[in-house]
Design an enzyme around this catalytic site. Structure first.
Site, PDB file in Angstrom:
ATOM      1  N   TYR A 139       0.880  -1.176   0.000  1.00 13.23           N
ATOM      2  CA  TYR A 139       0.000   0.000   0.000  1.00 13.23           C
ATOM      3  C   TYR A 139       0.914   1.220   0.000  1.00 13.23           C
ATOM      4  O   TYR A 139       1.593   1.499   0.985  1.00 13.23           O
ATOM      5  CB  TYR A 139      -0.845  -0.054   1.267  1.00 13.23           C
ATOM      6  CG  TYR A 139      -2.014   0.890   1.371  1.00 13.23           C
ATOM      7  CD1 TYR A 139      -2.268   1.905   0.463  1.00 13.23           C
ATOM      8  CD2 TYR A 139      -2.913   0.769   2.439  1.00 13.23           C
ATOM      9  CE1 TYR A 139      -3.363   2.733   0.591  1.00 13.23           C
ATOM     10  CE2 TYR A 139      -4.005   1.599   2.576  1.00 13.23           C
ATOM     11  CZ  TYR A 139      -4.226   2.589   1.660  1.00 13.23           C
ATOM     12  OH  TYR A 139      -5.307   3.418   1.811  1.00 13.23           O
ATOM     13  N   LYS A 167      -1.353  -1.330  -4.073  1.00 16.01           N
ATOM     14  CA  LYS A 167      -2.496  -0.446  -3.997  1.00 16.01           C
ATOM     15  C   LYS A 167      -1.889   0.943  -3.944  1.00 16.01           C
ATOM     16  O   LYS A 167      -1.224   1.301  -2.967  1.00 16.01           O
ATOM     17  CB  LYS A 167      -3.348  -0.735  -2.762  1.00 16.01           C
ATOM     18  CG  LYS A 167      -4.707  -0.050  -2.806  1.00 16.01           C
ATOM     19  CD  LYS A 167      -4.756   1.133  -1.899  1.00 16.01           C
ATOM     20  CE  LYS A 167      -5.876   2.077  -2.265  1.00 16.01           C
ATOM     21  NZ  LYS A 167      -6.226   2.987  -1.174  1.00 16.01           N
ATOM     22  N   VAL A 214      -9.405   1.281  -6.412  1.00 15.07           N
ATOM     23  CA  VAL A 214      -9.893   1.203  -5.036  1.00 15.07           C
ATOM     24  C   VAL A 214     -10.453   2.583  -4.706  1.00 15.07           C
ATOM     25  O   VAL A 214      -9.826   3.365  -3.997  1.00 15.07           O
ATOM     26  CB  VAL A 214      -8.748   0.830  -4.075  1.00 15.07           C
ATOM     27  CG1 VAL A 214      -9.277   0.693  -2.650  1.00 15.07           C
ATOM     28  CG2 VAL A 214      -8.096  -0.484  -4.485  1.00 15.07           C
TER      29      VAL A 214
END
Lengths: 312, 312, 312, 312
Positions: A139, A167, A214
């Site tokens: 992330y 991500k 996302v």
């Protein structure tokens, strides 16, 4: 393109965590939210991310939220779970919880608070990767952890099978493009998930090779993001751009909170929750301390944007 | 000067948390360390601070460390305990633990990871202050949380009785001086603790009006810091300067780790723990992931500094 | 202490550059200011520094200001001159101007705007050092150039005779203390000037071994800073602290500008110039674009502070 | 789309400034470079930008470079000129020079070095806008000036006719998308130029509504960027993506310099100039101090990339 579709593709909204006015997870609202997401056709769910207030929740509330999300998703879509803690030993604990509660993948950031450098960041991800059988997504969120994951590091971690993807909430689309191309060139055949967290440039990031998105705003308008994704994967970029522009206008709900008394987290999560309350999905727009819930004037401005967008 | 001596004055080292090679708190080493500190005459202990690896420890290890420190201190000196978590609800949990385990005060930072602004920071401290009967010290450590607590905020919190003082690791001695003077002018008679975390400028900060220090290096040479403090409070600034210069040279142990493969946390905590191992206080220089323990070459350089300083 | 007194010691205020309402240097005001400084007993003058609005002035105005300062100083005290430009070739031009106009030393910062790293910073200072016979002081001002000069770099440059000292506006008093001690240990006998730019902690920095100060507030109250310096060098630290506290209170003039419509530069330079106007030294409080002159309400608040300080 | 094509559209490379080994502008190389650019079909030239080493050049060299570029362009394409200085009065001087030397537009950044806030930044751009009849483009380059121009500010400046557009090197494509949409919604019919400076995501930025690009790499492969632009404006996004991917791989020439001894500016400008030398356009890869020219090993790696890209 011979690159296979990565495991985690499509629209994977970072599920907000509805709260009861008196504290604790609002399970009924969370179930409604997940059901609405599934009905809209999202391709996965990201539990316990930044939009899910993960760093605001006690471990008990984190477990409760993840449990509800996994159960309600019922295997229809994968659930990826944040294991977001400042350092490796504490991430391990959250990895154990995610495994126990049935998550399909782990999402972890670089260390934070601790003053670390590139060697510690690399050791952190490698240790997490070794600690679990679940796929690990890195992330990249410098606005929170104050360090950008370098393209070199990510390519190396991908090549060594430590991470299954990224991500990306870095805002650094230049690095994102370079990363995607280098993974394609240097780790041929890799099942590398590349999810963008930037809900207003999904079209451009899909054009650059992202596998999905996302979008925090996907809590509010999952259908829109599903349409956007489908337009991108079918190569209909004109339609994608139009849908993206519509969603970018909808994103202006985050401008509704008074800028003199709110910042970052409050504005984003507060706006998403308030919109979901207005849409009848959440029972309340309660947020965790030290944030404050949006007030009537702010809620009214969000209502206006929702009306204009045709959602209300 | 009519200003009363604040509750928490003098030398209050941030106790490192000795670890077993296989993980977990090394209780025997921690007891030795605390006993050595008490014997040296320190005026308090700061458990679960940055030097104590608090953000690296699981909650179970945090509780164990605090329990041992409180028990070993045995009421001879106050124990202030870090409740360092990214947001208010999670700080509450650590406050409860600190109360349960017998701490004498709470130390909390601004929120981190969460994107917050001045209003959220203020709401955070006010909520913590309301949640406990224990005195609350604001921990100003922008290098970790990425936000500097403003002088205005701190003066307001002091005036309203929310905070009993500050632990300043900001490195911003200009703001520290202004804070001390404004509290003296605007909150007359306040029992305001002002502890500096900067072990190489304690003399100057005491001259500026600090009530004491929280020197990480005080783990290694508590006697030196006690002498320094006594020189300052007795107005013997020439002696204070000489002692400070000596300790500043000793502080060079943090330059021993290889700069190409270590950063911040590893260099500081790693050097302190390695020095304590060489001094026979700790059984090991084990540190938490993602840090690494210092190697033989690095340990050798620390030994050299200790010898030069007359500690070995 | 066997360390010799460095060339540039004592109080060396960074002279503000008075401006005419219609633009251009206000020569008469500048002459008055310099004369007042000399009468107060300052030990040097720093022309074309940050407080002197050097990056706001055209080259013609810079030359005019330096010329007036050198001429009015008349050799009674040394004049050190800023050569503050983003890169080496442009600094060279300002070095030539400073030499031509009779400055006694050059003050240069790290490069700015240009994206550079440690090697480029070192090359920059070495090239400037080679380009002039005048002593070179490194100006450490990360708040403006966004890079902190490392202690290692400064010690190396001192050891190699590239720099004759430092003007420290880093706010990092920890690094400052370490620098002073390392120069003393590693470059024994060096004639190393260490001037602190932090007007509210001069006492502590002198205790740490500074040779003097460059206080922006010294434009307004040079007598105070001269008294402070004398107290420090005579070892009367109690008197030094009291004088420093008084000056720290006077420094609150920089809080007078409306924080909602002014920032950094405007607040500092604007307050100094307005105070000097009220004290009859400057004819106007005009500042360069994009700053704005302080308004009546702000001027009134500055007057109040001056009255309280006994200067009006 | 009814939005008119803005004045400055298409590929507008930021022209590098070739230098003689002994210093000064290499006029012959600069003429060759401009002629090559025109032959490739670029739609404009950006003189004295960051890639043009503008902050490294003396005013005399800046004037010389702009003069040569304007003269060689000969009115075939517009020349936009950087007026990049820390503050408003100094920008005015460069605006005067640009007007005198025949530039078609001015490009200015936020102030730098000077500590300013939103009000000063706005006053800066408004003052520049009033000072010239030429169109003004706001140059958003936080990596150099350390402040991001806010979307609100840019929309307001556009609405008031202060700026004719933006040159975006912010890396913040989220803000870029929001800006483009807000200008379209709030300043209908505006002739607003939006040039992206990010050479590896031009396709995505064009999809988001950019009017063109300012690719530093366009010095090296202008034909590629012209093809990319044409694919975008004709809606052939698959071709655009392929061309962009090719150019992103070519961009790896900036990875050729040794990362241990070079940083930012040196790596970018140094690589572009070295590639142009290898391509026979520039006579030398000389760069300004404190940068260093790339060495043989680095040059060899750049040659390899050029060969792989089919340019050599």
């Amino acid at each position: 393109m011979t690159t296979p579709t990565p495991r985690f593709s499509g629209v994977v909204p970072p599920t907000v965590t509805p709260l009861l006015e008196g504290g604790g997870v609002d399970v009924a609202s969370l179930e409604r939210l997940v059901e609405q997401q599934l009905a809209a056709g999202v391709h996965g769910l990201f539990a316990l991310g930044s939009s899910g207030e993960t760093v605001f929740l006690t471990d008990a509330d984190r477990d409760r939220a993840l449990e509800v999300i996994v159960k309600t998703a019922g295997g229809q879509v994968p659930v990826i779970a944040g294991a977001i803690e400042p350092t490796t030993p504490r991430v391990f604990e959250r990895v154990r919880a995610a495994e126990r509660l049935g998550a399909d993948a782990i999402v972890a950031t670089a260390p934070f608070y601790a003053i670390v450098g590139p060697h510690e960041v690399e050791r952190h991800f490698r240790a997490i990767g070794e600690a679990t059988e679940l796929p690990l997504l890195a992330y990249d969120i410098p606005v929170c952890v104050k360090v950008k994951l370098s393209v070199d590091l990510l390519v190396n971690l991908a090549a060594d099978g430590v991470i299954a993807g990224i991500k990306d909430s870095s805002g650094d689309d230049v690095a994102f493009r370079q990363l995607l191309l280098r993974v394609r060139d240097e780790v041929p055949g890799a099942d590398f998930t590349a999810l963008t967290g930037h809900e207003v440039v999904v079209d451009g990031m899909m054009l650059a090779g992202a596998s999905g998105s996302v979008p925090g705003l996907g809590n509010v308008d999952p259908e829109g993001y599903v349409r956007l994704h489908e337009a991108c994967v079918s190569g209909n970029w004109t339609a994608a751009r139009a849908e993206q522009d519509r969603l970018t206008r909808l994103f202006r709900i985050v401008d509704a909170p008074d800028p003199a008394t709110t910042t970052g987290a409050t504005r984003g999560v507060g706006a998403f929750k308030t919109a979901l309350m207005l849409l009848g999905v959440l029972s309340s727009n309660a947020v965790s301390l030290p944030m404050r819930p949006l007030n009537d004037a702010e809620t009214g401005r969000i209502r206006d944007v929702l009306v204009e967008a045709g959602l209300l």
